[in-house]
Write a protein that holds these residues in place. Structure first.
Motif, PDB file in Angstrom:
ATOM      1  N   HIS A 113      25.973 -84.310  24.909  1.00  0.00           N
ATOM      2  CA  HIS A 113      25.718 -85.555  24.187  1.00  0.00           C
ATOM      3  C   HIS A 113      25.527 -86.695  25.176  1.00  0.00           C
ATOM      4  N   HIS A 114      24.963 -87.777  24.670  1.00  0.00           N
ATOM      5  CA  HIS A 114      24.741 -88.965  25.485  1.00  0.00           C
ATOM      6  C   HIS A 114      25.409 -90.165  24.817  1.00  0.00           C
ATOM      7  N   ALA A 115      25.666 -91.190  25.606  1.00  0.00           N
ATOM      8  CA  ALA A 115      26.314 -92.393  25.079  1.00  0.00           C
ATOM      9  C   ALA A 115      25.491 -92.976  23.932  1.00  0.00           C
ATOM     10  N   PHE A 116      26.193 -93.508  22.943  1.00  0.00           N
ATOM     11  CA  PHE A 116      25.519 -94.130  21.814  1.00  0.00           C
ATOM     12  C   PHE A 116      26.373 -95.262  21.267  1.00  0.00           C
ATOM     13  N   GLU A 117      25.711 -96.180  20.584  1.00  0.00           N
ATOM     14  CA  GLU A 117      26.435 -97.306  19.993  1.00  0.00           C
ATOM     15  C   GLU A 117      27.068 -96.874  18.684  1.00  0.00           C
ATOM     16  N   MET A 118      28.366 -97.104  18.579  1.00  0.00           N
ATOM     17  CA  MET A 118      29.067 -96.826  17.336  1.00  0.00           C
ATOM     18  C   MET A 118      28.617 -97.814  16.270  1.00  0.00           C
ATOM     19  N   PRO A 119      28.646 -97.417  15.013  1.00  0.00           N
ATOM     20  CA  PRO A 119      28.358 -98.389  13.959  1.00  0.00           C
ATOM     21  C   PRO A 119      29.483 -99.423  13.895  1.00  0.00           C
ATOM     22  N   PRO A 120      29.221-100.594  13.319  1.00  0.00           N
ATOM     23  CA  PRO A 120      30.306-101.566  13.140  1.00  0.00           C
ATOM     24  C   PRO A 120      31.437-100.932  12.331  1.00  0.00           C
ATOM     25  N   LEU A 121      32.661-101.257  12.692  1.00  0.00           N
ATOM     26  CA  LEU A 121      33.820-100.720  11.988  1.00  0.00           C
ATOM     27  C   LEU A 121      34.418-101.784  11.074  1.00  0.00           C
ATOM     28  N   GLU A 122      34.971-101.336   9.973  1.00  0.00           N
ATOM     29  CA  GLU A 122      35.618-102.219   9.013  1.00  0.00           C
ATOM     30  C   GLU A 122      37.009-101.691   8.688  1.00  0.00           C
ATOM     31  N   VAL A 123      37.934-102.595   8.420  1.00  0.00           N
ATOM     32  CA  VAL A 123      39.273-102.218   7.977  1.00  0.00           C
ATOM     33  C   VAL A 123      39.220-101.997   6.472  1.00  0.00           C
ATOM     34  N   ARG A 124      39.521-100.778   6.053  1.00  0.00           N
ATOM     35  CA  ARG A 124      39.468-100.446   4.631  1.00  0.00           C
ATOM     36  C   ARG A 124      40.683 -99.617   4.234  1.00  0.00           C
ATOM     37  N   ALA A 125      40.949 -99.602   2.947  1.00  0.00           N
ATOM     38  CA  ALA A 125      41.957 -98.703   2.395  1.00  0.00           C
ATOM     39  C   ALA A 125      41.277 -97.376   2.089  1.00  0.00           C
ATOM     40  N   LEU A 126      41.873 -96.303   2.579  1.00  0.00           N
ATOM     41  CA  LEU A 126      41.409 -94.950   2.266  1.00  0.00           C
ATOM     42  C   LEU A 126      42.533 -94.270   1.508  1.00  0.00           C
ATOM     43  N   GLY A 127      42.441 -94.293   0.188  1.00  0.00           N
ATOM     44  CA  GLY A 127      43.551 -93.785  -0.586  1.00  0.00           C
ATOM     45  C   GLY A 127      44.759 -94.669  -0.353  1.00  0.00           C
ATOM     46  N   ALA A 128      45.871 -94.054   0.078  1.00  0.00           N
ATOM     47  CA  ALA A 128      47.119 -94.803   0.237  1.00  0.00           C
ATOM     48  C   ALA A 128      47.284 -95.422   1.619  1.00  0.00           C
ATOM     49  N   PHE A 129      46.397 -95.091   2.563  1.00  0.00           N
ATOM     50  CA  PHE A 129      46.578 -95.641   3.907  1.00  0.00           C
ATOM     51  C   PHE A 129      45.389 -96.509   4.291  1.00  0.00           C
ATOM     52  N   ILE A 130      45.504 -97.202   5.425  1.00  0.00           N
ATOM     53  CA  ILE A 130      44.485 -98.132   5.889  1.00  0.00           C
ATOM     54  C   ILE A 130      43.923 -97.627   7.208  1.00  0.00           C
ATOM     55  N   ALA A 131      42.612 -97.752   7.356  1.00  0.00           N
ATOM     56  CA  ALA A 131      41.957 -97.234   8.549  1.00  0.00           C
ATOM     57  C   ALA A 131      40.742 -98.073   8.895  1.00  0.00           C
ATOM     58  N   LEU A 132      40.263 -97.896  10.109  1.00  0.00           N
ATOM     59  CA  LEU A 132      38.969 -98.419  10.509  1.00  0.00           C
ATOM     60  C   LEU A 132      37.920 -97.370  10.178  1.00  0.00           C
ATOM     61  N   VAL A 133      36.874 -97.759   9.484  1.00  0.00           N
ATOM     62  CA  VAL A 133      35.819 -96.823   9.096  1.00  0.00           C
ATOM     63  C   VAL A 133      34.462 -97.445   9.393  1.00  0.00           C
ATOM     64  N   PRO A 134      33.440 -96.620   9.636  1.00  0.00           N
ATOM     65  CA  PRO A 134      32.103 -97.163   9.902  1.00  0.00           C
ATOM     66  C   PRO A 134      31.555 -97.882   8.678  1.00  0.00           C
ATOM     67  N   ALA A 135      30.910 -99.018   8.932  1.00  0.00           N
ATOM     68  CA  ALA A 135      30.299 -99.779   7.845  1.00  0.00           C
ATOM     69  C   ALA A 135      29.036 -99.104   7.341  1.00  0.00           C
ATOM     70  N   VAL A 136      28.388 -98.321   8.207  1.00  0.00           N
ATOM     71  CA  VAL A 136      27.161 -97.596   7.852  1.00  0.00           C
ATOM     72  C   VAL A 136      27.255 -96.195   8.441  1.00  0.00           C
ATOM     73  N   PRO A 137      26.502 -95.242   7.900  1.00  0.00           N
ATOM     74  CA  PRO A 137      26.533 -93.879   8.450  1.00  0.00           C
ATOM     75  C   PRO A 137      26.066 -93.847   9.905  1.00  0.00           C
ATOM     76  N   SER A 138      26.574 -92.868  10.645  1.00  0.00           N
ATOM     77  CA  SER A 138      26.190 -92.695  12.049  1.00  0.00           C
ATOM     78  C   SER A 138      25.862 -91.229  12.288  1.00  0.00           C
TER      79      SER A 138
END
Length: 235
Positions: free
Chosen positions: A92-117
């Motif tokens: 693999h080669h270096a790539f830019e991650m999508p912007p991350l957002e703080v969201r609730a995933l079920g009962a816990f909170i996580a950083l998730v991509p704002a758009v598919p990657s």
């Protein structure tokens, strides 16, 4: 080199990046140095309470799962694993991650991509499939901990095949920030973490430059970052 109890292959931001500093501070543990950075000032949460909230993600260190924790198959050495992870990274080669957002995933909170990657998803497929030959089969107790009765037929097949139900088309990249929380507390924590993330300077797209091998030593309560593998490097 003595084998650890379990290993995992994760996306881990560079140690000097704002994203790594933010995530490590939130969970109260730097998996690379072993330090316990001070948590950000989160209104409504004292340090003791926040330590309880983040106990679960602290066990694993700040990360995004690519190959979930596993034991080494019989006959496989740590050197075999490192060579396989290096080969995976080398494809693999270096790539830019999508912007991350703080969201609730079920009962816990996580950083998730704002758009598919697609590149991130391809990386996860590589890690899951290319390293599968080094993974020991799950024990009955390990299978039971995944609550197979609650899984879909496809997820159950993936659990049996790859040792983890959320792979391939079931993969959803996330970087966990808290353990499970009841709804009122979760909503409050979500707002506080969104504000802290925005103020941290970590809310800009990160560049993925490699993958990381984490290890949990026998008897150790937490995983530590064992080694980073740059993309494009040779095995």
């Amino acid at each position: 080199m003595t084998a650890a109890e379990r290993y995992a292959v994760y996306f881990a931001p560079p140690a000097e990046s704002p994203l790594w500093r933010f995530g490590s501070a939130v969970i109260g543990f730097d998996a690379e140095t072993g330090a316990a950075p001070a948590a950000p000032d989160l209104p409504g949460f004292d340090p003791e309470t926040w330590s309880e909230v983040t106990a679960e993600p602290r066990r694993y260190g700040f990360h995004g799962t690519l190959k979930a924790p596993f034991r080494l198959a019989e006959g496989c050495s740590v050197q075999d694993l490192e060579a396989a992870v290096a080969a995976c990274a080398g494809g693999h080669h270096a790539f830019e991650m999508p912007p991350l957002e703080v969201r609730a995933l079920g009962a816990f909170i996580a950083l998730v991509p704002a758009v598919p990657s697609p590149k991130l998803e391809d990386l996860a497929v590589s890690a899951v499939t290319e390293l599968e030959g080094l993974r020991a089969a799950l024990s009955p107790a390990e299978v039971a901990r995944r609550n197979p009765e609650k899984l879909s037929a496809r997820q159950l097949t993936y659990l049996e095949t790859y040792g983890y139900p959320y792979v391939l088309d079931e993969f959803r990249f996330h970087m966990t920030l808290t353990g499970p929380l009841p709804e009122p507390e979760r909503d409050h924590a979500l707002i506080a973490l969104q504000a802290a993330f925005a103020a941290s300077g970590a809310d800009v797209p990160a560049v993925a430059t490699g993958i990381a091998l984490y290890a949990q030593e026998p008897g150790a309560p937490r995983f530590r970052l064992m080694r980073r593998f740059a993309f494009g490097s040779a095995a």
